[in-house]
Design a protein around this motif. Sequence first.
Motif, PDB file in Angstrom:
ATOM      1  N   VAL A  83       0.831  -1.213   0.000  1.00 55.07           N
ATOM      2  CA  VAL A  83       0.000   0.000   0.000  1.00 55.07           C
ATOM      3  C   VAL A  83       0.863   1.260   0.000  1.00 55.07           C
ATOM      4  CG1 VAL A  83      -1.646   1.356   1.362  1.00 55.07           C
ATOM      5  CG2 VAL A  83      -2.027  -1.088   1.031  1.00 55.07           C
ATOM      6  N   GLN A  84       1.945   1.263   0.803  1.00 55.76           N
ATOM      7  CA  GLN A  84       2.758   2.484   0.874  1.00 55.76           C
ATOM      8  C   GLN A  84       3.581   2.701  -0.398  1.00 55.76           C
ATOM      9  OE1 GLN A  84       4.932   1.361   4.487  1.00 55.76           O
ATOM     10  NE2 GLN A  84       6.872   1.578   3.401  1.00 55.76           N
ATOM     11  N   LYS A  85       3.801   1.646  -1.177  1.00 52.97           N
ATOM     12  CA  LYS A  85       4.522   1.804  -2.445  1.00 52.97           C
ATOM     13  C   LYS A  85       3.592   2.209  -3.588  1.00 52.97           C
ATOM     14  CE  LYS A  85       8.347  -1.403  -1.547  1.00 52.97           C
ATOM     15  NZ  LYS A  85       9.435  -0.438  -1.726  1.00 52.97           N
ATOM     16  N   THR A  86       2.305   1.853  -3.458  1.00 53.27           N
ATOM     17  CA  THR A  86       1.396   2.080  -4.584  1.00 53.27           C
ATOM     18  C   THR A  86       0.385   3.193  -4.371  1.00 53.27           C
ATOM     19  OG1 THR A  86      -0.113   0.384  -3.718  1.00 53.27           O
ATOM     20  CG2 THR A  86       1.534  -0.327  -5.337  1.00 53.27           C
ATOM     21  N   ASP A  87      -0.038   3.423  -3.121  1.00 48.27           N
ATOM     22  CA  ASP A  87      -1.157   4.352  -2.896  1.00 48.27           C
ATOM     23  C   ASP A  87      -0.848   5.489  -1.934  1.00 48.27           C
ATOM     24  OD1 ASP A  87      -3.520   3.853  -4.432  1.00 48.27           O
ATOM     25  OD2 ASP A  87      -3.598   1.884  -3.511  1.00 48.27           O
ATOM     26  N   ILE A  88      -0.633   5.148  -0.662  1.00 51.64           N
ATOM     27  CA  ILE A  88      -0.525   6.162   0.389  1.00 51.64           C
ATOM     28  C   ILE A  88       0.922   6.253   0.845  1.00 51.64           C
ATOM     29  CG2 ILE A  88      -1.323   6.861   2.675  1.00 51.64           C
ATOM     30  CD1 ILE A  88      -3.847   5.155   2.123  1.00 51.64           C
ATOM     31  N   LYS A  89       1.544   7.429   0.662  1.00 58.67           N
ATOM     32  CA  LYS A  89       2.959   7.604   0.964  1.00 58.67           C
ATOM     33  C   LYS A  89       3.173   7.814   2.463  1.00 58.67           C
ATOM     34  CE  LYS A  89       3.722   7.236  -3.383  1.00 58.67           C
ATOM     35  NZ  LYS A  89       4.204   5.939  -3.894  1.00 58.67           N
ATOM     36  N   PHE A  90       2.993   6.734   3.205  1.00 56.82           N
ATOM     37  CA  PHE A  90       3.186   6.767   4.662  1.00 56.82           C
ATOM     38  C   PHE A  90       3.885   5.477   5.071  1.00 56.82           C
ATOM     39  CE2 PHE A  90       2.203   6.335   9.127  1.00 56.82           C
ATOM     40  CZ  PHE A  90       2.269   7.634   9.600  1.00 56.82           C
ATOM     41  N   ASP A  91       4.803   5.574   6.040  1.00 56.89           N
ATOM     42  CA  ASP A  91       5.600   4.416   6.448  1.00 56.89           C
ATOM     43  C   ASP A  91       4.781   3.464   7.318  1.00 56.89           C
ATOM     44  OD1 ASP A  91       7.598   2.649   7.033  1.00 56.89           O
ATOM     45  OD2 ASP A  91       8.778   4.004   8.270  1.00 56.89           O
TER      46      ASP A  91
END
Length: 479
Positions: free
Chosen positions: A185-193
């Motif tokens: 998800v963080q690589k494709t959609d939401i830029k959060f760790d």
Amino acid sequence: MPLDFKDVQDKLSTGFRPWQRSFQFWVRAVDIYTGYKVFQVRVNFEKDEKKAEAMWERQHEFAADKVYSMCSDMGGFFLKVAQILGKPDLAPAAWVRRLVTLCDQAPATPSNMVQLVLEKELCRNVDEIFERFEWDPIGSASIAQVHRARLKGDKNDVVVKVQHPGVQDLMMTDLRNLKALALFVQKTDIKFDFFSVCKEMEKQIGYEFDFTREADAMDRIRTFLHKINRKAPVKVPRVIQNAVTRRVLVMEYIDGVPILNLGDEIKKRGVDPDGKMAAAAKQNILKSLTLAYGQMILKSGFFHADPHPGNILICKGSEVALLDYGQVKDLPNTLRLGYANLVLAIADNDHARATEGFWELGIDTLSLCSDEQAELFKLAQVMFDTKLPPGVKVLSPFSEDSSIKKVAVQAFPEELFSVLRTVQLLRGLSVGLGINYSCAEQWRPIAEEALYLAGRLKAEDLKTRERSKSGFLRRILWR
């Protein structure tokens, strides 16, 4: 030696369960995720805003049923996921309506299994230990269930917490799957760790399986709150000594109403739920919880990290009891003081200081917009304060115009997740009670005291803060 087919069958079944569970999770998670991605394409063709909003609501309701079914059917760790997502300021309203009902609704362990665990852990028959034991649990959560009982020769009831057999392996499997999903998800959609957040959850939940650690935490927090207050802001159950093992914990019984049932209880007593008396009671409840958490996080650094509604009881006179100390966190001083600094920045509306606070805490961000400092401050409010912006009834951290979309969080300190989660849960409680307030403003004097005692606020700094609402600083300045 003859082959025991039953034993072989049991071992095969046990060994296959994690694979079966992983397959079940990924089938459901991919279905929910792709459903939203397909819908996003479809809704882009609708130009009428009201019709688009109605479409989104139907999609959320459709997905909420699927998320509910997954959490309910799989149980275990996914009940905790439901607790996190089932907040009125984080997930879509349709999700909240469905997921909030899953608190403390884990399947109960049968009484014969409970008896086996008790007698194995306490090394005595149940009848030798308890005058009375109620085999129907008063609550069952993801890791354990609780029973009301009375010890031999005692006049007061106790609560007996018993761990579900075999639950640890299943929950660790669930967390490994969630980490993989977080990476995607963080690589494709939401830029959060999210991956670091999941790693910290894995570590914290791992601690929950040792009830001796929970008993020590309960004693430590109870002692701390009583030591620094004339009257502790929240009640903490007393541990019954010599009745604690890794899988069994006996503590005092506290009589109260779950906070989720507060509205019904107010009506039952003939009080107007929208009247002044009910409003004052809610204010007192929130004030007590906020004070307790401010003191734990900023003064001690050692705090209860799971204030979801299932862990909060309202006792006589609006007194608050905080239950379940399986999830606690001991913040290093650097993070405790760094967070105190960020609290002051939010309370004082200081954008520059908030940016410095992010750096000090080790939150690595990448600006995806022109006004980085303003968006960083908004992100600090969304992540670490309970107050909703004017006119906003439901906060949507991951909406298209949110700060998380404009400022990518590339690295988030794992140890700070417990603070983030605690603030988010407090916000959910405040929204549920219909009270919009800032925990940062409430914690300002505690943060100032923590920084002053650590030598981070000097006399010259204090003079520039005379406008502060802090009673602590006024006392220092007028000495």
